[in-house]
Scaffold this active site. Structure first.
Site, short mmCIF file in Angstrom:
data_model
loop_
_atom_site.label_atom_id
_atom_site.label_comp_id
_atom_site.label_asym_id
_atom_site.label_seq_id
_atom_site.Cartn_x
_atom_site.Cartn_y
_atom_site.Cartn_z
N ASN A 192 0.83 -1.20 0.00
CA ASN A 192 0.00 0.00 0.00
C ASN A 192 0.87 1.26 0.00
OD1 ASN A 192 -2.91 -0.80 0.09
ND2 ASN A 192 -2.22 -1.94 1.88
N HIS A 222 12.30 -0.65 2.63
CA HIS A 222 11.71 0.12 1.54
C HIS A 222 12.74 1.14 1.06
CE1 HIS A 222 8.21 -1.81 3.04
NE2 HIS A 222 8.06 -1.01 4.06
#
Length: 272
Positions: A192, A222
């Site tokens: 998401n 990330h």
């Protein structure tokens, strides 16, 4: 501020724990919403002595100002527009559902008509303030590499269709590489953040996404890279997985809590 919790998982528990500890002054829970009396939200509501209701319509009959969606893409598709049309603000955590342009446009229009706020928090990433500032001058490229231990990618139909044995990986293995538009729907619980990055930046089609399983990792990692007229920047975040759900970063859960605090505070904002 009266809050409806749509979903009864880790994030709902985190909010209720902070409420119980006095860390969210001025916030009250109007209801926890589940799909049936057997939903885990029912047990959670009993534990914290707050109301539980089946179905959002029953919850919206109660006086509320904000809905915190911590359920699923399906819940966003089913309820987001109707909530915003009623004038309530919505904190959307299952942001990948907004890959659907028609849904997103309808939600934005409903927010404008109803006067509520469609709020998609940063989740498990950072740098959105720098990205938005860079976009004001012009951004050429945005990419995000989402790397997690193999356990985080189990039970996903797209990954199972690749025929990869996640238990026997010996090194980093790319599960997807392409546009956020194409990739986000395949990983409804895991990426998401790529949707949030796309929404804050240059869109789903121009934002590049790479999804990787790495047996050598302990943390959900990330890596964001941005290049444009203002220069370049690269951000890497090593996030501890949620204790209850390895698919979700603990930082993403805390982002929901910060969003609730932000909406309940008045007159002060730090950062863009």
């Amino acid at each position: 501020m009266n809050l409806i919790l749509l979903g009864g998982g880790t994030i709902a528990r985190l909010v209720l724990e902070h409420l119980e500890g006095g860390a969210l002054p001025g916030v009250e829970v109007a209801a926890v919403v589940g799909r049936s009396d057997a939903s885990r939200g029912a047990k959670l509501a009993r534990e914290f002595d707050v109301p539980f209701v089946v179905g959002l319509d029953a919850a919206l009959e109660r006086k509320a100002h904000v809905v915190l969606e911590a359920a699923s893409h399906d819940a966003v598709r089913a309820y987001l527009v109707s909530i915003l049309e009623r004038g309530l603000s919505v904190i959307v955590l299952s942001a990948g559902a907004l890959c659907d342009d028609a849904l997103r446009v309808a939600a934005e229009s409903a927010a404008a008509r109803g006067g509520g706020l469609l709020y998609v928090p940063s989740g498990g990433i950072g740098g959105l303030d720098a990205l938005k500032a860079a976009c004001a001058a012009g951004v050429d490229s945005v990419s995000i590499r989402v790397t997690k231990p193999p356990a985080a990618w189990k039970g996903i139909a797209f990954v199972e269709g690749l025929g990869i044995n996640l238990d026997t990986l010996r090194g980093p293995t790319v599960l997807f590489s392409g546009s956020a538009r194409d990739g986000v729907p395949h990983f409804p619980q895991n990426v998401n953040i790529a949707a949030v990055l796309s929404l804050a930046g240059i869109g789903f089609d121009r934002t590049r996404l790479e999804v990787v399983a790495d047996p050598g990792l302990r943390f959900n990692t990330h890596t964001i890279s941005v290049a444009g007229r203002t220069g370049r920047f690269r951000i890497e975040l090593e996030n501890v997985p949620s204790p209850e759900n390895p698919k979700t970063a603990w930082l993403a859960c805390c982002s929901a809590l910060a969003a609730v605090k932000g909406l309940s505070a008045r007159g002060v904002r730090y950062g863009t």
